[in-house]
Write a protein that holds these residues in place. Structure first.
Motif, mmCIF file in Angstrom:
data_model
loop_
_atom_site.group_PDB
_atom_site.id
_atom_site.type_symbol
_atom_site.label_atom_id
_atom_site.label_comp_id
_atom_site.label_asym_id
_atom_site.label_seq_id
_atom_site.Cartn_x
_atom_site.Cartn_y
_atom_site.Cartn_z
ATOM 1 N N ALA A 35 0.836 -1.209 0.000
ATOM 2 C CA ALA A 35 0.000 0.000 0.000
ATOM 3 C C ALA A 35 0.868 1.255 0.000
ATOM 4 O O ALA A 35 0.599 2.212 -0.731
ATOM 5 C CB ALA A 35 -0.926 -0.008 1.215
ATOM 6 N N SER A 88 -3.554 4.104 -1.553
ATOM 7 C CA SER A 88 -2.607 3.855 -0.466
ATOM 8 C C SER A 88 -3.223 4.093 0.904
ATOM 9 O O SER A 88 -3.084 3.281 1.827
ATOM 10 C CB SER A 88 -1.365 4.738 -0.654
ATOM 11 O OG SER A 88 -0.406 4.495 0.343
ATOM 12 N N ALA A 123 -6.183 1.627 1.678
ATOM 13 C CA ALA A 123 -5.655 0.288 1.957
ATOM 14 C C ALA A 123 -5.077 0.192 3.360
ATOM 15 O O ALA A 123 -5.382 -0.749 4.105
ATOM 16 C CB ALA A 123 -4.601 -0.089 0.915
#
Length: 460
Positions: A407, A446, A449
């Motif tokens: 991520a 990112s 996640a």
């Protein structure tokens, strides 16, 4: 707590951290400023790290070489098999079959969701760049025929590809991180899909609506638009595999690896079914079986003779040479970090400060991603730095650490990332528009996640 950390800290620790910062800074400068290939940059960075950290030259060379060997041995064959499956999917017309079937059954309001699903299915066995080149004509064509904004459809497709690339094996980044952290690939795959689905939804169809408003006038270069309507060339297969056969082949390794992960959790070691699933669910065997099955369900179904089938598989390998070299050199850098003792220092700091290993892995990957622009370099480097932490984690949290690093490796793609320029040119965007759409989408991926991974770490 601060006093305890200060008492445990030594001059040797300072030297190791300084060596690490210097090595990473060198890699960043060589890749970003000198435009040196990441493979060479990682080799030079590993050398500087070892020498500044005080490693004997013979130990440094042995450490780097063993890291390259073990990484290529564990990841290289899997990447090659994944590339072969992806090539069969592309050459046989299976990817087009998936696209046509899903798009044909989607109404106008469902098209963004359909594009995300198409990208996710195609993205399972394919590398991001290959999937992007394949999907761009589809996005352009569907956008023009439906009259919907380009980014409303493009962002979901990009999100589907990017999330799978960063979080789900058999992509090189997650595989390399799993190898470096000795994480169970099946558990990583299962948890990766669990995190990937809501992440694709938020960063794809939902953020696509925002991106379409931020960049309402996105239009592809004129020379790309007619290409979407051109007839297939003479090398295209005369017939295509069925939708069911194509999807079943693509999902076969996923199902086998997840079955192995479930068997490891639910069944006793002596159980015969578990032994069978442990074998066929091993990533190497699962991907090999998928390629062999794909030769029949994709290649033969498309009318390929033996020569065409062999040529298709052979053509899959040259494009991945650079990826394998980068991943291998990243493994060497990782092993140099470990053998120099850097990982132990990081582990003591994180343990003493009661810092979450998952958050630490994400932050390290974010920093390297922003500096180098390469998701793969960020993944393998961050995995090396936090590798000793993984030894203290159970299999589930080891897999979550792989996902946290993945991520982080996707955070805010900008001008030092090749993917940034691919998206900019294909969608006919300015640099500012690419940041508003693609870069922000990557950041959403990112952040969403890791926001899902951290609670999973607390619950599991």
């Amino acid at each position: 707590m601060t006093t305890q950390l200060a008492e445990a800290w030594s001059g040797g620790d300072t030297r190791l951290i300084g060596a690490t910062v210097l090595a990473i800074a060198l890699i960043v400068v060589l890749i970003s400023k000198a435009k040196l290939h990441p493979f060479l940059a990682l080799i030079l960075g590993s050398g500087v790290l070892g020498l500044v950290a005080g490693m004997p030259v013979d130990k440094l060379i042995k450490s780097f070489s063993s890291g390259v060997g073990s990484t290529v041995a564990s990841v290289g064959v899997l990447v090659a098999l994944g590339a072969m499956l992806g090539k069969l999917l592309a050459d046989s017309g299976g990817a087009e079959q998936i696209v046509d079937t899903i798009i044909a059954r989607s109404g106008p309001k469902m098209l963004p969701w359909a594009m995300a699903l198409v990208a996710a299915l195609i993205g399972l066995p394919m590398f991001f760049e290959i999937g992007l080149v394949m999907l761009i004509p589809v996005v352009l064509l569907v956008s023009r025929r439906s009259g919907q904004p380009l980014l409303l459809l493009g962002i979901p497709a990009l999100a589907g590809l990017s999330v799978l690339h960063g979080l789900v094996p058999p992509h090189p980044g997650p595989l390399a991180a799993a190898g470096a952290l000795n994480a169970n690939v099946g558990i990583t795959l299962a948890l990766g899909l669990l995190v990937a689905i809501p992440t694709v939804i938020v960063a794809g169809p939902l953020y696509g609506k925002v991106a379409a408003r931020l960049v309402p006038d996105a239009a592809p270069p004129a020379h790309l638009v007619p290409a979407a309507d051109q007839e297939s060339d003479s090398d295209s297969p005369t017939r295509r595999p069925s939708f069911l056969a194509t999807v079943s082949t693509v999902l076969l390794p996923v199902v086998l690896m997840m079955a192995k992960a479930l068997a490891d959790i639910l069944l006793a070691k002596e159980n015969e079914l578990r032994r069978v699933l442990d074998f066929i669910g091993d990533p190497l065997v699962a991907l090999l079986l998928a390629v062999l099955v794909g030769m029949a369900t994709l290649g033969r179904a498309a009318g390929f003779d033996r020569a065409r089938l062999s040529g298709s598989l052979a053509d899959a390998l040259p494009p991945i040479a650079g990826i394998l070299l980068i991943v291998g050199a990243g493994g060497g850098f990782k092993q140099t970090l470990v053998d120099a003792g850097v990982g132990d220092v990081i582990t003591r700091l994180a343990t003493g400060a009661n810092f979450s290993p998952l958050l630490l892995g994400w932050l390290v990957a974010v920093a390297i991603r922003l500096a180098t622009g390469s998701a793969t370099v960020a993944t393998v480097s961050a995995a090396g730095i936090v590798a000793p932490l993984a030894a203290t984690l159970d299999p589930t949290h080891g897999a979550l650490l792989v996902l946290a690093i993945g991520a982080g490796s996707l955070f805010f793609s900008h001008v030092n990332d090749a993917g940034f320029w691919l998206v900019k040119e294909y969608f006919g965007l300015s640099v500012g528009q690419t940041i508003k759409s693609w870069s922000i989408m990557e950041t959403v991926i990112s952040v969403v996640a890791i926001a899902l991974i951290l609670p999973l770490g607390a619950l599991l």
